[in-house]
Design an enzyme around this catalytic site. Structure first.
Site, PDB file in Angstrom:
ATOM      1  N   PRO A  14       5.490   4.432  -0.442  1.00 34.67           N
ATOM      2  CA  PRO A  14       5.012   3.053  -0.565  1.00 34.67           C
ATOM      3  C   PRO A  14       5.559   2.118   0.515  1.00 34.67           C
ATOM      4  O   PRO A  14       6.621   2.368   1.080  1.00 34.67           O
ATOM      5  CB  PRO A  14       5.550   2.632  -1.942  1.00 34.67           C
ATOM      6  CG  PRO A  14       6.721   3.517  -2.192  1.00 34.67           C
ATOM      7  CD  PRO A  14       6.464   4.802  -1.483  1.00 34.67           C
ATOM      8  N   VAL A  15       4.812   1.048   0.769  1.00 36.22           N
ATOM      9  CA  VAL A  15       5.239   0.005   1.712  1.00 36.22           C
ATOM     10  C   VAL A  15       5.265  -1.319   0.947  1.00 36.22           C
ATOM     11  O   VAL A  15       4.310  -1.652   0.242  1.00 36.22           O
ATOM     12  CB  VAL A  15       4.262  -0.101   2.910  1.00 36.22           C
ATOM     13  CG1 VAL A  15       4.741  -1.147   3.905  1.00 36.22           C
ATOM     14  CG2 VAL A  15       4.102   1.248   3.600  1.00 36.22           C
ATOM     15  N   GLY A  70       0.846  -1.196   0.000  1.00 31.74           N
ATOM     16  CA  GLY A  70       0.000   0.000   0.000  1.00 31.74           C
ATOM     17  C   GLY A  70       0.870   1.230   0.000  1.00 31.74           C
ATOM     18  O   GLY A  70       2.100   1.139  -0.109  1.00 31.74           O
ATOM     19  N   GLU A  71       0.236   2.349   0.134  1.00 32.65           N
ATOM     20  CA  GLU A  71       0.977   3.609   0.113  1.00 32.65           C
ATOM     21  C   GLU A  71       0.430   4.515   1.201  1.00 32.65           C
ATOM     22  O   GLU A  71      -0.779   4.748   1.272  1.00 32.65           O
ATOM     23  CB  GLU A  71       0.822   4.257  -1.269  1.00 32.65           C
ATOM     24  CG  GLU A  71       1.536   5.551  -1.409  1.00 32.65           C
ATOM     25  CD  GLU A  71       2.525   5.564  -2.579  1.00 32.65           C
ATOM     26  OE1 GLU A  71       2.439   4.691  -3.442  1.00 32.65           O
ATOM     27  OE2 GLU A  71       3.365   6.475  -2.611  1.00 32.65           O
ATOM     28  N   GLY A  72       1.295   4.994   2.057  1.00 32.82           N
ATOM     29  CA  GLY A  72       0.851   5.899   3.121  1.00 32.82           C
ATOM     30  C   GLY A  72       1.417   7.286   2.926  1.00 32.82           C
ATOM     31  O   GLY A  72       1.904   7.617   1.847  1.00 32.82           O
ATOM     32  N   ASP A  83      -2.779   9.771  16.642  1.00 32.84           N
ATOM     33  CA  ASP A  83      -3.516   9.380  15.429  1.00 32.84           C
ATOM     34  C   ASP A  83      -4.034   7.943  15.551  1.00 32.84           C
ATOM     35  O   ASP A  83      -3.906   7.143  14.622  1.00 32.84           O
ATOM     36  CB  ASP A  83      -2.614   9.547  14.201  1.00 32.84           C
ATOM     37  CG  ASP A  83      -3.418   9.749  12.913  1.00 32.84           C
ATOM     38  OD1 ASP A  83      -4.639  10.012  12.999  1.00 32.84           O
ATOM     39  OD2 ASP A  83      -2.835   9.632  11.819  1.00 32.84           O
ATOM     40  N   LYS A 100       9.068   0.272   4.525  1.00 40.70           N
ATOM     41  CA  LYS A 100       8.491   1.585   4.204  1.00 40.70           C
ATOM     42  C   LYS A 100       9.557   2.422   3.528  1.00 40.70           C
ATOM     43  O   LYS A 100      10.639   2.635   4.095  1.00 40.70           O
ATOM     44  CB  LYS A 100       8.079   2.271   5.517  1.00 40.70           C
ATOM     45  CG  LYS A 100       6.678   2.787   5.521  1.00 40.70           C
ATOM     46  CD  LYS A 100       6.317   3.388   6.863  1.00 40.70           C
ATOM     47  CE  LYS A 100       4.981   2.873   7.335  1.00 40.70           C
ATOM     48  NZ  LYS A 100       4.447   3.597   8.492  1.00 40.70           N
TER      49      LYS A 100
HETATM   50  N1  LIG Z   1       4.236  -3.781   9.304  1.00 42.67           N
HETATM   51  C1  LIG Z   1       3.334  -3.948   8.343  1.00 42.67           C
HETATM   52  N2  LIG Z   1       2.880  -5.171   8.008  1.00 42.67           N
HETATM   53  C2  LIG Z   1       1.946  -5.327   7.041  1.00 42.67           C
HETATM   54  N3  LIG Z   1       1.382  -4.311   6.357  1.00 42.67           N
HETATM   55  C3  LIG Z   1       1.795  -3.072   6.652  1.00 42.67           C
HETATM   56  C4  LIG Z   1       2.777  -2.816   7.659  1.00 42.67           C
HETATM   57  N4  LIG Z   1       2.966  -1.480   7.742  1.00 42.67           N
HETATM   58  C5  LIG Z   1       2.146  -0.922   6.833  1.00 42.67           C
HETATM   59  N5  LIG Z   1       1.442  -1.863   6.168  1.00 42.67           N
HETATM   60  C6  LIG Z   1       0.455  -1.632   5.111  1.00 42.67           C
HETATM   61  O1  LIG Z   1       1.001  -0.698   4.190  1.00 42.67           O
HETATM   62  C7  LIG Z   1       0.036   0.262   3.806  1.00 42.67           C
HETATM   63  C8  LIG Z   1       0.552   1.673   3.998  1.00 42.67           C
HETATM   64  O2  LIG Z   1       0.804   1.877   5.375  1.00 42.67           O
HETATM   65  P1  LIG Z   1       1.217   3.271   6.002  1.00 42.67           P
HETATM   66  O3  LIG Z   1       1.301   3.086   7.488  1.00 42.67           O
HETATM   67  O4  LIG Z   1       2.442   3.779   5.321  1.00 42.67           O
HETATM   68  O5  LIG Z   1       0.072   4.251   5.593  1.00 42.67           O
HETATM   69  P2  LIG Z   1      -1.458   4.361   6.033  1.00 42.67           P
HETATM   70  O6  LIG Z   1      -1.561   4.162   7.511  1.00 42.67           O
HETATM   71  O7  LIG Z   1      -2.280   3.480   5.148  1.00 42.67           O
HETATM   72  O8  LIG Z   1      -1.753   5.872   5.645  1.00 42.67           O
HETATM   73  P3  LIG Z   1      -1.294   7.215   6.386  1.00 42.67           P
HETATM   74  O9  LIG Z   1       0.209   7.261   6.361  1.00 42.67           O
HETATM   75  O10 LIG Z   1      -1.890   8.273   5.539  1.00 42.67           O
HETATM   76  O11 LIG Z   1      -1.854   7.156   7.772  1.00 42.67           O
HETATM   77  C9  LIG Z   1      -1.219  -0.038   4.615  1.00 42.67           C
HETATM   78  O12 LIG Z   1      -2.117  -0.703   3.767  1.00 42.67           O
HETATM   79  C10 LIG Z   1      -0.786  -0.967   5.714  1.00 42.67           C
HETATM   80  O13 LIG Z   1      -1.785  -1.927   5.983  1.00 42.67           O
END
Ligand SMILES: Nc1ncnc2c1ncn2[C@@H]1O[C@H](COP(=O)(O)OP(=O)(O)OP(=O)(O)O)[C@@H](O)[C@H]1O
Length: 394
Positions: free
Chosen positions: A65-66, A59-61, A177, A80
């Site tokens: 991207p992650v 996904g992308e936060g 948050d 990340k």
């Molecule tokens: N440790 C992890 N294990 C599995 N999936 C993860 C992990 N960390 C993040 N993800 C997945 O990666 C995606 C992006 O995560 P990220 O925390 O960067 O952003 P977000 O929480 O979706 O958005 P924002 O940063 O705007 O709050 C999400 O779909 C999340 O479920």
């Protein structure tokens, strides 16, 4: 985990209060990685993620991207990758790196290490298999996977993670948050609090600080939204919203119930609770698995946490205790607060205030402010003084 003293001391510096400028000097990820002795080479991460192949993208936060990856020793990781374009993202990224370095708890996502390679900055986490809570809870075809026992354990796990952050870690950390999309669920449905980009170290000797407002609509405490008044009570409020979302299966920020006299989830739950009909807010998917006494208690706790008056909200230690044994004689909750609303301390016995929690009162933000309660579910809220989506981290 090795935590050299000088590094910790550096981290112990509380964040600058009420400052829109940059906080404590920005540390370089390379330095942190070195000090923490948790470095990953870029080559290791390239190989683990098959060159950051799009099929590995989880996904992308806000940071970028992650990716999912697998290390040679078989461990699954989430990587990340800081996107180059966002300066704000960089600050939050460093904030996450610094704060997560100091915490270790079953209910907080585990940061395995760092990688700084030229302009590339990466954080490496344990991979959490069952995605984020929002992807299950708010999807009608998936919600059924979360029976009552699972949801109850998720509530308890998040409460324990927050208690650790507020009271049991090196120093008080306010997450700022807490929301469904920041709770990851592992293969046994153990919740892990994630996303520390906005988290703050809290000065020990203070009950609250004033800071710029940043967070997510539907989860932010009213005193924080209106006055930038930040305390552990702001996390408690968000936790309460999350509890009510877990029970109802409804997102607070997009709450809509036809034929009911309630403008939001908290108000809806409160009115039902007052009529001793709180079970009616329960997600129908829970009908066969619910333990009604536990559900009622959780609704009651959710309402205590979301009271408009921050002083009346319980602390996380008490919440964890309440969740671990059948509580008797819980006090009656006062009216819930709603982001964008005004709260007033009760002058009446019993915690009721006739003016508290009026939804939609523009408060200090004026009429042009667009942060309406029913705006898009995941919108980050503007700061009081600017339209930036997130506050400058320390
Ligand atoms: N440790 C992890 N294990 C599995 N999936 C993860 C992990 N960390 C993040 N993800 C997945 O990666 C995606 C992006 O995560 P990220 O925390 O960067 O952003 P977000 O929480 O979706 O958005 P924002 O940063 O705007 O709050 C999400 O779909 C999340 O479920």
């Amino acid at each position: 985990m090795t935590k050299p003293n000088n590094f910790l001391q550096n981290l112990m510096k509380p964040f600058k209060l009420n400052s829109s400028k940059e906080g404590p000097e920005e540390e370089d990820l390379e330095k942190i990685a070195e000090q923490e002795q948790k470095q990953f080479s870029f080559e290791t991460l390239l190989s683990a993620t098959k060159d950051f192949h799009p099929t590995h993208k989880l996904g992308e936060g806000g940071f970028g991207p992650v990716y999912k990856g697998k290390l040679d020793d078989g461990r699954e990781i989430a990587v990340k990758k800081l996107s180059h374009s966002s300066n704000q993202g960089k600050k939050e990224f460093m904030n996450e790196a610094k704060l997560l370095a100091r915490v270790q708890h079953r209910n907080i996502v585990n940061l395995l290490g760092y990688c700084a390679h030229g302009v590339e900055k990466l954080l490496v986490y344990e991979y959490v298999a069952n995605e984020s809570l929002d992807k299950l809870l708010f999807k009608s075809d998936k919600r059924g996977q979360l029976d009552w026992k699972t949801r109850y354990n998720i509530i308890i796990g998040i409460a324990r993670g927050l208690l650790y952050l507020h009271q049991d870690s090196h120093s008080c950390i306010i997450h700022r948050d807490i929301k469904a999309s920041n709770i990851l669920l592992d293969d046994k449905w153990v919740p892990k609090i994630a996303d520390f980009g906005m988290a703050r170290l809290f000065p020990e000797d203070q009950t609250h600080v004033n800071t710029r407002v940043a967070g997510t609509n539907g989860y932010m405490a009213p005193e924080y939204v209106m006055h930038g008044h930040l305390s552990v009570g702001a996390d408690v409020f968000s936790f309460g919203v999350l509890v009510l979302e877990l029970i109802s299966g409804q997102r607070n920020s997009t709450f809509s119930q036809q034929h009911v006299e309630a403008q939001n989830l908290l108000d809806w739950a409160y009115k039902h609770h007052k009529k001793d009909r709180s079970l009616e807010i329960m997600d129908p998917e829970l009908a066969s698995s619910a333990v009604t006494e536990e559900v009622k208690t959780c609704i009651h706790i959710g309402l205590l946490c979301t009271q408009g008056d921050p002083q009346s909200r319980p602390h996380m230690r008490r919440i964890v205790v309440l969740l671990s044994r059948k509580p008797s004689n819980l006090e009656e909750p006062g009216r819930p607060g709603v982001p964008g609303s005004r709260y007033r301390r009760s002058r009446r016995p019993g915690g009721m205030s006739s003016t508290a929690g009026t939804f939609g009162t523009a408060g200090t933000f004026g009429e042009s402010d667009s942060r309406t309660f029913n705006s898009s579910s995941n919108t980050k809220t503007a700061t009081a003084s600017t339209s930036a989506s997130r506050e400058t981290p320390p």
